[in-house]
Design an enzyme around this catalytic site. Sequence first.
Site, PDB file in Angstrom:
ATOM      1  N   SER A  44       0.771  -1.217  -0.115  1.00 47.48           N
ATOM      2  CA  SER A  44       0.058   0.014  -0.282  1.00 47.48           C
ATOM      3  C   SER A  44       0.761   1.031   0.251  1.00 47.48           C
ATOM      4  O   SER A  44       1.826   1.359   0.780  1.00 47.48           O
ATOM      5  CB  SER A  44      -0.811   0.120   1.230  1.00 47.48           C
ATOM      6  OG  SER A  44      -1.673  -1.107   1.493  1.00 47.48           O
ATOM      7  N   HIS A  76      -4.437  -2.646  -4.211  1.00 45.15           N
ATOM      8  CA  HIS A  76      -3.210  -3.793  -4.333  1.00 45.15           C
ATOM      9  C   HIS A  76      -3.480  -4.099  -5.826  1.00 45.15           C
ATOM     10  O   HIS A  76      -4.827  -4.136  -6.439  1.00 45.15           O
ATOM     11  CB  HIS A  76      -3.415  -4.889  -3.511  1.00 45.15           C
ATOM     12  CG  HIS A  76      -2.941  -4.718  -2.246  1.00 45.15           C
ATOM     13  ND1 HIS A  76      -1.821  -5.067  -1.498  1.00 45.15           N
ATOM     14  CD2 HIS A  76      -3.768  -3.966  -1.268  1.00 45.15           C
ATOM     15  CE1 HIS A  76      -1.934  -4.806  -0.327  1.00 45.15           C
ATOM     16  NE2 HIS A  76      -2.922  -4.068  -0.054  1.00 45.15           N
ATOM     17  N   ARG A  97       0.311  -9.041  -3.659  1.00 40.14           N
ATOM     18  CA  ARG A  97       0.652 -10.152  -2.682  1.00 40.14           C
ATOM     19  C   ARG A  97      -0.728 -10.903  -2.022  1.00 40.14           C
ATOM     20  O   ARG A  97      -1.731 -10.302  -2.054  1.00 40.14           O
ATOM     21  CB  ARG A  97       0.882  -9.072  -1.608  1.00 40.14           C
ATOM     22  CG  ARG A  97       1.349  -9.423  -0.304  1.00 40.14           C
ATOM     23  CD  ARG A  97       1.756  -8.285   0.602  1.00 40.14           C
ATOM     24  NE  ARG A  97       3.257  -8.175   0.942  1.00 40.14           N
ATOM     25  CZ  ARG A  97       3.865  -7.316   1.067  1.00 40.14           C
ATOM     26  NH1 ARG A  97       3.389  -6.063   1.156  1.00 40.14           N
ATOM     27  NH2 ARG A  97       5.295  -7.304   1.198  1.00 40.14           N
ATOM     28  N   THR A  98      -0.216 -11.958  -1.751  1.00 42.46           N
ATOM     29  CA  THR A  98      -1.407 -12.728  -0.794  1.00 42.46           C
ATOM     30  C   THR A  98      -1.059 -12.514   0.519  1.00 42.46           C
ATOM     31  O   THR A  98      -0.023 -12.889   0.938  1.00 42.46           O
ATOM     32  CB  THR A  98      -1.325 -14.010  -1.548  1.00 42.46           C
ATOM     33  OG1 THR A  98      -1.458 -14.273  -2.757  1.00 42.46           O
ATOM     34  CG2 THR A  98      -2.204 -15.046  -0.838  1.00 42.46           C
ATOM     35  N   HIS A  99      -2.154 -12.133   1.318  1.00 42.34           N
ATOM     36  CA  HIS A  99      -1.829 -11.889   2.843  1.00 42.34           C
ATOM     37  C   HIS A  99      -1.920 -13.336   3.602  1.00 42.34           C
ATOM     38  O   HIS A  99      -3.105 -14.025   3.173  1.00 42.34           O
ATOM     39  CB  HIS A  99      -2.940 -10.548   3.194  1.00 42.34           C
ATOM     40  CG  HIS A  99      -2.070  -9.506   2.730  1.00 42.34           C
ATOM     41  ND1 HIS A  99      -2.478  -8.965   1.419  1.00 42.34           N
ATOM     42  CD2 HIS A  99      -1.252  -8.480   3.546  1.00 42.34           C
ATOM     43  CE1 HIS A  99      -1.936  -7.669   1.618  1.00 42.34           C
ATOM     44  NE2 HIS A  99      -1.226  -7.675   2.790  1.00 42.34           N
ATOM     45  N   GLU A 198      -4.902  -3.704  15.612  1.00 40.13           N
ATOM     46  CA  GLU A 198      -4.696  -4.316  16.870  1.00 40.13           C
ATOM     47  C   GLU A 198      -5.595  -3.512  17.826  1.00 40.13           C
ATOM     48  O   GLU A 198      -5.757  -2.581  17.580  1.00 40.13           O
ATOM     49  CB  GLU A 198      -3.204  -4.097  17.472  1.00 40.13           C
ATOM     50  CG  GLU A 198      -2.042  -4.698  16.695  1.00 40.13           C
ATOM     51  CD  GLU A 198      -1.770  -4.464  15.178  1.00 40.13           C
ATOM     52  OE1 GLU A 198      -2.053  -3.087  14.843  1.00 40.13           O
ATOM     53  OE2 GLU A 198      -1.846  -5.468  14.303  1.00 40.13           O
ATOM     54  N   SER A 217       2.038  -8.277   6.947  1.00 41.00           N
ATOM     55  CA  SER A 217       2.640  -9.011   5.973  1.00 41.00           C
ATOM     56  C   SER A 217       4.164  -9.230   6.275  1.00 41.00           C
ATOM     57  O   SER A 217       4.656  -9.226   7.360  1.00 41.00           O
ATOM     58  CB  SER A 217       2.345  -8.296   4.717  1.00 41.00           C
ATOM     59  OG  SER A 217       3.271  -7.029   4.374  1.00 41.00           O
ATOM     60  N   ASN A 240      -0.344   5.216   9.164  1.00 43.50           N
ATOM     61  CA  ASN A 240      -1.025   5.626  10.428  1.00 43.50           C
ATOM     62  C   ASN A 240      -0.511   5.262  11.687  1.00 43.50           C
ATOM     63  O   ASN A 240       0.458   4.586  11.616  1.00 43.50           O
ATOM     64  CB  ASN A 240      -2.497   4.923  10.742  1.00 43.50           C
ATOM     65  CG  ASN A 240      -2.223   3.216  10.829  1.00 43.50           C
ATOM     66  OD1 ASN A 240      -2.093   2.619   9.573  1.00 43.50           O
ATOM     67  ND2 ASN A 240      -2.263   2.635  11.831  1.00 43.50           N
TER      68      ASN A 240
HETATM   69  I1  8IG Z   1      -1.747   0.169   6.544  1.00 44.08           I
HETATM   70  O1  8IG Z   1      -2.103  -0.207  12.335  1.00 44.08           O
HETATM   71  C1  8IG Z   1      -1.587  -0.760   8.078  1.00 44.08           C
HETATM   72  N1  8IG Z   1      -1.599  -2.200   8.132  1.00 44.08           N
HETATM   73  N2  8IG Z   1      -1.482  -4.697  12.075  1.00 44.08           N
HETATM   74  N3  8IG Z   1      -1.604  -2.311  12.303  1.00 44.08           N
HETATM   75  C2  8IG Z   1      -1.482  -3.544  11.567  1.00 44.08           C
HETATM   76  N4  8IG Z   1      -1.422  -3.514  10.075  1.00 44.08           N
HETATM   77  C3  8IG Z   1      -1.537  -2.368   9.449  1.00 44.08           C
HETATM   78  C4  8IG Z   1      -2.035  -1.039  10.429  1.00 44.08           C
HETATM   79  C5  8IG Z   1      -1.872  -1.187  11.754  1.00 44.08           C
HETATM   80  N5  8IG Z   1      -1.874  -0.267   9.374  1.00 44.08           N
END
Ligand code: 8IG
Length: 277
Positions: A44, A76, A97-99, A198, A217, A240
């Site tokens: 991203s 993606h 990408r595969t998560h 989280e 990832s 973020n």
């Molecule tokens: I973009 O705050 C992104 N991916 N685990 N936590 C997790 N994955 C993320 C976050 C985040 N922001």
Amino acid sequence: MSETHSNPLDDPNANPFEVAADAAADIARLTGVEKHDIALTLGSGWGKAADIIGETTATIPATEVTGFSKPALEGHVGTLRSIRTPDGKNVLVIGARTHYYEGHGVRRVVHSVRTAAATGAEIMVLTNGAGGVRETWTPGQPVLISDHINLTADSPLEGATFIDLTDLYSQRLRDIARGVDPSLDEGVYTQFRGPHYETPAEVQMAKHIGGHIVGMSTALEAIAAREAGMEILGFSLITNLAAGIQKTPLSHAEVIEAGREAEPVISALLARVVEAL
Ligand code: 8IG
């Protein structure tokens, strides 16, 4: 997501390295490039880098390559591109990408990395969008990954495959990146399973165990890349601050927006780093 074609990696008797070799043969045939030197997974916010690294000589839908599938997510891209840099390196750009949270199993998650190795790439550049645990970081900031903590309780390695992960995120490559941008900070990437973000308590846990970046990832991919003998460079775009570090709720829209704003700057940075590799 409906899948019309079955994926060979879903057969538990398949050898994932043979599937990756088949995928690499597909890529060589479809791009006309026998060997790629560097592979780049664009997460991203990093997508625009593909347009400025060099000349795109081929674009392939991921669905045409053995074992790959369509991306599940907005932001993606489901293509593989072969790019020739000004100094003549062949870069395989993986936009699909595969998560882990997609639930297709870890073999599917690391297939692109194993395929990259099978195309001949010696360097794997892994990028992602992620949350920042350090209060001093701001959304839109790129950081180097210095190490990781894998909280998925899973591994891409099968059987008694004891692989050393010291210097997993190559100090040599981080030094090269810092040569391009001395202001780059770095941190420990903590991979959660997701797809939920989280809780604030989990972010505090990550912080206490030494994590600086939270994401979904990269750690599993890096392990597979090391097993395959590649040297790894990792970048996170902090889109973020992690839950509870920022006071407002997290949203996917916010993540996409931060990525969009940072994209020109970090893409230019990544292109310069790839040139320097
Ligand atoms: I973009 O705050 C992104 N991916 N685990 N936590 C997790 N994955 C993320 C976050 C985040 N922001």
